[in-house]
Design a protein around this motif. Structure first.
Motif, PDB file in Angstrom:
ATOM      1  N   SER A  34      22.173  52.166  -1.273  1.00  0.00           N
ATOM      2  CA  SER A  34      20.901  52.847  -1.006  1.00  0.00           C
ATOM      3  C   SER A  34      19.912  51.824  -0.462  1.00  0.00           C
ATOM      4  O   SER A  34      19.947  50.648  -0.820  1.00  0.00           O
ATOM      5  CB  SER A  34      20.343  53.506  -2.269  1.00  0.00           C
ATOM      6  OG  SER A  34      20.026  52.543  -3.251  1.00  0.00           O
ATOM      7  N   SER A  36      15.717  51.195   0.623  1.00  0.00           N
ATOM      8  CA  SER A  36      14.331  51.655   0.585  1.00  0.00           C
ATOM      9  C   SER A  36      13.415  50.563   1.109  1.00  0.00           C
ATOM     10  O   SER A  36      13.726  49.372   1.019  1.00  0.00           O
ATOM     11  CB  SER A  36      13.916  52.047  -0.843  1.00  0.00           C
ATOM     12  OG  SER A  36      14.013  50.937  -1.711  1.00  0.00           O
ATOM     13  N   GLU A  38       8.920  50.108   2.085  1.00  0.00           N
ATOM     14  CA  GLU A  38       7.596  50.699   2.290  1.00  0.00           C
ATOM     15  C   GLU A  38       7.202  50.680   3.760  1.00  0.00           C
ATOM     16  O   GLU A  38       6.337  51.448   4.182  1.00  0.00           O
ATOM     17  CB  GLU A  38       6.552  49.946   1.465  1.00  0.00           C
ATOM     18  CG  GLU A  38       6.732  50.098  -0.045  1.00  0.00           C
ATOM     19  CD  GLU A  38       5.645  49.390  -0.826  1.00  0.00           C
ATOM     20  OE1 GLU A  38       4.784  48.737  -0.186  1.00  0.00           O
ATOM     21  OE2 GLU A  38       5.642  49.486  -2.066  1.00  0.00           O
ATOM     22  N   THR A  41      10.502  54.367   7.604  1.00  0.00           N
ATOM     23  CA  THR A  41      10.564  55.787   7.266  1.00  0.00           C
ATOM     24  C   THR A  41      11.880  56.084   6.556  1.00  0.00           C
ATOM     25  O   THR A  41      12.808  55.275   6.563  1.00  0.00           O
ATOM     26  CB  THR A  41      10.468  56.650   8.533  1.00  0.00           C
ATOM     27  OG1 THR A  41      11.645  56.418   9.338  1.00  0.00           O
ATOM     28  CG2 THR A  41       9.226  56.295   9.347  1.00  0.00           C
ATOM     29  N   ARG A  42      11.978  57.284   5.978  1.00  0.00           N
ATOM     30  CA  ARG A  42      13.221  57.675   5.326  1.00  0.00           C
ATOM     31  C   ARG A  42      14.374  57.728   6.324  1.00  0.00           C
ATOM     32  O   ARG A  42      15.502  57.341   6.016  1.00  0.00           O
ATOM     33  CB  ARG A  42      13.049  59.053   4.660  1.00  0.00           C
ATOM     34  CG  ARG A  42      12.168  59.033   3.416  1.00  0.00           C
ATOM     35  CD  ARG A  42      12.157  60.398   2.749  1.00  0.00           C
ATOM     36  NE  ARG A  42      11.321  60.397   1.560  1.00  0.00           N
ATOM     37  CZ  ARG A  42      11.141  61.471   0.778  1.00  0.00           C
ATOM     38  NH1 ARG A  42      11.756  62.613   1.083  1.00  0.00           N
ATOM     39  NH2 ARG A  42      10.373  61.393  -0.292  1.00  0.00           N
ATOM     40  N   GLN A  44      14.727  55.942   9.008  1.00  0.00           N
ATOM     41  CA  GLN A  44      15.138  54.576   9.337  1.00  0.00           C
ATOM     42  C   GLN A  44      15.973  53.964   8.211  1.00  0.00           C
ATOM     43  O   GLN A  44      16.965  53.275   8.463  1.00  0.00           O
ATOM     44  CB  GLN A  44      13.905  53.714   9.618  1.00  0.00           C
ATOM     45  CG  GLN A  44      13.199  54.094  10.911  1.00  0.00           C
ATOM     46  CD  GLN A  44      11.854  53.428  11.053  1.00  0.00           C
ATOM     47  OE1 GLN A  44      11.210  53.084  10.062  1.00  0.00           O
ATOM     48  NE2 GLN A  44      11.409  53.257  12.282  1.00  0.00           N
ATOM     49  N   CYS A  45      15.566  54.221   6.965  1.00  0.00           N
ATOM     50  CA  CYS A  45      16.338  53.721   5.822  1.00  0.00           C
ATOM     51  C   CYS A  45      17.731  54.338   5.803  1.00  0.00           C
ATOM     52  O   CYS A  45      18.725  53.661   5.515  1.00  0.00           O
ATOM     53  CB  CYS A  45      15.605  54.022   4.518  1.00  0.00           C
ATOM     54  SG  CYS A  45      14.109  53.025   4.257  1.00  0.00           S
ATOM     55  N   LYS A  46      17.798  55.630   6.121  1.00  0.00           N
ATOM     56  CA  LYS A  46      19.099  56.301   6.157  1.00  0.00           C
ATOM     57  C   LYS A  46      19.971  55.726   7.268  1.00  0.00           C
ATOM     58  O   LYS A  46      21.178  55.517   7.094  1.00  0.00           O
ATOM     59  CB  LYS A  46      18.925  57.806   6.369  1.00  0.00           C
ATOM     60  CG  LYS A  46      20.244  58.590   6.401  1.00  0.00           C
ATOM     61  CD  LYS A  46      20.012  60.059   6.646  1.00  0.00           C
ATOM     62  CE  LYS A  46      21.343  60.817   6.625  1.00  0.00           C
ATOM     63  NZ  LYS A  46      22.270  60.323   7.675  1.00  0.00           N
ATOM     64  N   ARG A  49      21.293  52.462   6.130  1.00  0.00           N
ATOM     65  CA  ARG A  49      22.347  52.681   5.129  1.00  0.00           C
ATOM     66  C   ARG A  49      23.660  53.059   5.810  1.00  0.00           C
ATOM     67  O   ARG A  49      24.730  52.537   5.465  1.00  0.00           O
ATOM     68  CB  ARG A  49      21.933  53.782   4.155  1.00  0.00           C
ATOM     69  CG  ARG A  49      23.021  54.186   3.172  1.00  0.00           C
ATOM     70  CD  ARG A  49      22.584  55.355   2.319  1.00  0.00           C
ATOM     71  NE  ARG A  49      23.673  55.808   1.466  1.00  0.00           N
ATOM     72  CZ  ARG A  49      24.629  56.643   1.844  1.00  0.00           C
ATOM     73  NH1 ARG A  49      24.629  57.118   3.087  1.00  0.00           N
ATOM     74  NH2 ARG A  49      25.591  56.998   1.004  1.00  0.00           N
TER      75      ARG A  49
END
Length: 231
Positions: A34, A36, A38, A41-42, A44-46, A49
């Motif tokens: 996972s 994360s 700050e 964005t979500r 971009q994190c996905k 991953r």
């Protein structure tokens, strides 16, 4: 959980929290990952991953966490895209404009140790010569830094060599790959920064001498942010 940061192409820092959940059968199966941050964005994190899971498949049956973290540090700028209308902590948005690849690039690498110093140094000199890279291999006590400047494509090629070739020896004297190198900083060369004309090996007797070398090249910010914390 591993917390790390990456120096973006805009000069800002992206702080990442990477969580690896290791199954009992690891490393014969993939870890659960996972991501994360700050600053991201979500989506971009996905995306990061998903890319990490792709990389993990190349390391089945061998420990991979360190390699995945290093890969993240080296490749985040290549896979993160920020919409033109957004900003990142007041900085210009990240971009994958191909013109960036054409600009001179600077990267700072930290090596944990060199057991076979003479062989290691000769190998680095050959790589930088072959790839037309300039900069410094710097020694101050136990601190070992490699500062490279040149075309970004060739710097990427250098990082591949650094990671995949047997450049040192382990505690038993057997040839081994570099597992403890980390990229502290990578950025485009600005107008106030000096572009080195050669690649040199330099030994420093004090922190002040090392700092002065960075400052004379217009790299005092890099020294303050990334080198000073090593002492």
């Amino acid at each position: 959980m591993i917390q790390t940061s990456v120096h973006s192409i805009t000069g800002s820092e992206i702080h990442l929290r990477l969580i690896f959940d290791l199954p009992v059968s690891y490393p014969s199966c993939l870890p659960n990952i996972s991501v994360s941050s700050e600053e991201l964005t979500r989506a971009q994190c996905k995306d990061l991953r998903d890319k990490l899971l792709e990389q993990a498949t190349q390391h089945l049956m061998e420990p991979m966490i360190h390699d995945l973290v290093v890969w993240t540090q080296q490749n985040l700028n290549n896979i993160i895209v920020v919409p033109e209308s957004s900003t990142l902590d007041g900085h210009n948005p990240l971009s994958l404009d191909t013109s960036i690849d054409e600009a001179p690039w600077t990267i700072l690498i930290h090596l944990d140790h060199m057991r076979a110093k003479s062989k290691y140094v000769k190998t680095v000199e050959k790589w930088t010569s072959d790839l037309k890279l300039c900069g410094r291999l710097m020694f101050l006590g136990k601190i070992i830094l490699i500062l490279l400047q040149g075309d970004r494509k060739y710097i990427k090629d250098y990082l591949v060599l650094q990671k995949t070739c047997k450049v040192d020896v382990d505690s038993n004297g057997k040839k081994c790959k570099e597992k403890m190198a980390s990229v502290l900083c990578e950025t485009t060369l600005t107008q106030v920064q000096k572009r080195f004309s050669t690649f040199e090996i330099k030994e420093y007797s004090s922190v002040i001498d090392l700092q002065q070398d960075f400052e004379s090249a217009g790299l005092q910010t890099i020294f303050t942010q990334f080198v000073q914390p090593l002492f």
